[in-house]
Scaffold this motif. Structure first.
Motif, PDB file in Angstrom:
ATOM      1  N   GLY A  86       0.792  -1.221   0.000  1.00 49.55           N
ATOM      2  CA  GLY A  86       0.000   0.000   0.000  1.00 49.55           C
ATOM      3  C   GLY A  86       0.824   1.271   0.000  1.00 49.55           C
ATOM      4  O   GLY A  86       0.289   2.363   0.164  1.00 49.55           O
ATOM      5  N   LYS A  87       2.136   1.169  -0.173  1.00 52.84           N
ATOM      6  CA  LYS A  87       2.998   2.350  -0.180  1.00 52.84           C
ATOM      7  C   LYS A  87       2.969   2.989  -1.561  1.00 52.84           C
ATOM      8  O   LYS A  87       2.738   2.316  -2.567  1.00 52.84           O
ATOM      9  N   PRO A  88       3.281   4.276  -1.640  1.00 57.66           N
ATOM     10  CA  PRO A  88       3.367   4.920  -2.954  1.00 57.66           C
ATOM     11  C   PRO A  88       4.578   4.392  -3.720  1.00 57.66           C
ATOM     12  O   PRO A  88       5.460   3.737  -3.157  1.00 57.66           O
ATOM     13  N   HIS A  89       4.617   4.677  -5.002  1.00 59.31           N
ATOM     14  CA  HIS A  89       5.724   4.196  -5.838  1.00 59.31           C
ATOM     15  C   HIS A  89       7.072   4.722  -5.350  1.00 59.31           C
ATOM     16  O   HIS A  89       8.068   4.000  -5.342  1.00 59.31           O
ATOM     17  N   ILE A  90       7.134   5.991  -4.996  1.00 57.22           N
ATOM     18  CA  ILE A  90       8.379   6.576  -4.514  1.00 57.22           C
ATOM     19  C   ILE A  90       8.220   6.816  -3.009  1.00 57.22           C
ATOM     20  O   ILE A  90       7.760   7.864  -2.579  1.00 57.22           O
ATOM     21  N   ALA A  91       8.623   5.830  -2.218  1.00 61.22           N
ATOM     22  CA  ALA A  91       8.513   5.891  -0.762  1.00 61.22           C
ATOM     23  C   ALA A  91       9.908   6.049  -0.177  1.00 61.22           C
ATOM     24  O   ALA A  91      10.616   5.073   0.062  1.00 61.22           O
ATOM     25  N   LEU A  92      10.332   7.284   0.041  1.00 58.75           N
ATOM     26  CA  LEU A  92      11.695   7.544   0.497  1.00 58.75           C
ATOM     27  C   LEU A  92      12.054   6.852   1.819  1.00 58.75           C
ATOM     28  O   LEU A  92      13.181   6.375   1.941  1.00 58.75           O
ATOM     29  N   PRO A  93      11.186   6.768   2.805  1.00 54.42           N
ATOM     30  CA  PRO A  93      11.592   6.054   4.029  1.00 54.42           C
ATOM     31  C   PRO A  93      11.963   4.593   3.778  1.00 54.42           C
ATOM     32  O   PRO A  93      12.855   4.056   4.440  1.00 54.42           O
ATOM     33  N   ALA A  94      11.342   3.957   2.818  1.00 57.72           N
ATOM     34  CA  ALA A  94      11.675   2.569   2.506  1.00 57.72           C
ATOM     35  C   ALA A  94      13.015   2.455   1.781  1.00 57.72           C
ATOM     36  O   ALA A  94      13.617   1.381   1.731  1.00 57.72           O
TER      37      ALA A  94
END
Length: 174
Positions: A86-94
Motif C-alpha cells: 500500500g505504499k506509494p511508488h516513490i517511498a523515500l523512508p523505505a
C-alpha cells in the motif's frame, strides 16, 4: 636505476623524533622513516601534510547516495512501478537501508581505489626493505645521497650526533 641512501638506525622513538627535528632544521631532506609500529606525531615532525582521503570519501559517499536514490526511484517509480504494502511508488523512508548501504560501499571502494592509485601500489610492486630490523625493534631514517652534492662524512656525523646507534650506506634498485 640505483639510488644510494645513508641509513641512521635508532633504538628509541623519542630520540628519533628529536633527531628528525634537528636534521630537518639543518636543511637535510629526509627520504623516509621506517618504524616497527606507528609513532605518534611523526607525520607532523616529518612535515607530511594531512591526507585528502576524507574528501574523496565524502564525494564517493555522495555519489553512492545519489546512485542509490536514482536507482530506486527509477526502478520502483518509472521502470516497473508496483504497489507494495500500500505504499506509494516513490517511498523515500523505505529507500533508507539501500541508500545507506550503497553510500558506505561507494565510499569504501572509492577510498581503497584512490589510496592504491595515489600510493602507486600494484600487484607487481617490489618493496625494498632498507633494514630488516625496522620490522622488529629498530627505527630507520633514510636520507638519499645525491652524487657530487652530499658529503657522506658530514651526513654520517650529523646522524651520529643526533642519536643514531648505527649508520649504514645502502644502494637500492628503484
Amino acid at each position: 636505476m640505483n639510488k644510494k641512501f645513508v641509513l641512521g638506525i635508532y633504538d628509541d622513538e623519542d630520540v628519533l623524533l628529536h633527531a628528525i627535528e634537528n636534521i630537518r632544521a639543518t636543511g637535510t631532506k629526509i627520504y623516509d622513516v621506517f618504524s616497527p609500529y606507528p609513532v605518534h606525531g611523526i607525520d607532523d615532525v616529518l612535515g607530511i601534510k594531512r591526507s585528502r582521503l576524507p574528501i574523496v570519501a565524502f564525494f564517493c559517499g555522495i555519489t553512492g547516495t545519489s546512485f542509490a536514490l536514482w536507482m530506486q526511484i527509477w526502478m520502483l517509480g518509472f521502470d516497473w512501478p508496483m504497489i507494495i504494502g500500500g505504499k506509494p511508488h516513490i517511498a523515500l523512508p523505505a529507500f533508507i537501508p539501500v541508500t545507506f548501504e550503497l553510500t558506505v560501499l561507494f565510499a569504501a571502494f572509492g577510498m581503497v581505489i584512490t589510496f592504491f592509485i595515489v600510493s602507486r601500489l600494484k600487484p607487481s610492486l617490489r618493496v625494498n626493505v632498507f633494514d630488516k630490523r625496522s620490522t622488529d625493534d629498530k627505527f630507520v631514517m633514510a636520507i638519499e645521497v645525491k652524487d657530487g652534492v652530499t658529503d657522506l662524512s658530514a651526513l654520517n656525523k650529523l646522524l651520529r650526533t643526533n642519536g643514531a646507534v648505527e649508520v649504514n650506506e645502502k644502494e637500492v634498485v628503484k
